[in-house]
Design a protein around this motif. Sequence first.
Motif, PDB file in Angstrom:
ATOM      1  N   UNK A  37       0.828  -1.203   0.000  1.00 27.08           N
ATOM      2  CA  UNK A  37       0.000   0.000   0.000  1.00 27.08           C
ATOM      3  C   UNK A  37       0.863   1.254   0.000  1.00 27.08           C
ATOM      4  N   UNK A  38       1.908   1.268   0.807  1.00 28.41           N
ATOM      5  CA  UNK A  38       2.797   2.441   0.873  1.00 28.41           C
ATOM      6  C   UNK A  38       3.496   2.675  -0.463  1.00 28.41           C
ATOM      7  N   UNK A  39       3.919   1.593  -1.105  1.00 28.91           N
ATOM      8  CA  UNK A  39       4.584   1.725  -2.402  1.00 28.91           C
ATOM      9  C   UNK A  39       3.628   2.270  -3.453  1.00 28.91           C
TER      10      UNK A  39
ATOM     11  N   UNK B 186       3.842   5.948  -5.537  1.00 28.63           N
ATOM     12  CA  UNK B 186       3.851   6.048  -7.009  1.00 28.63           C
ATOM     13  C   UNK B 186       2.940   7.155  -7.516  1.00 28.63           C
ATOM     14  N   UNK B 187       1.927   7.504  -6.723  1.00 25.79           N
ATOM     15  CA  UNK B 187       0.963   8.510  -7.185  1.00 25.79           C
ATOM     16  C   UNK B 187       1.510   9.909  -7.101  1.00 25.79           C
TER      17      UNK B 187
END
Length: 76
Positions: free
Chosen positions: A69-71, A75-76
Amino acid sequence: MDDELTRQERDVLALERRGWAGPGAKERAIREELGMAPVRYYQLLNALLDAPRALAHDPVTVNRLRRIRAARRAER
């Protein structure tokens, strides 16, 4: 007790531990095994990732999903 997971929450984490052969297999399992829409499943899962009781129940799965989720957020 407040620090224990409900049956549904345990089932969600159990489903996340499994590997998925192809596209659509996981969504089909969510509908058939848990009887809920995938959107609701992912809402519940996301809330579970922030719950200390979920981390206590299944630290390997919760920490793996937190990293994913953190990755994705990065990316956003």
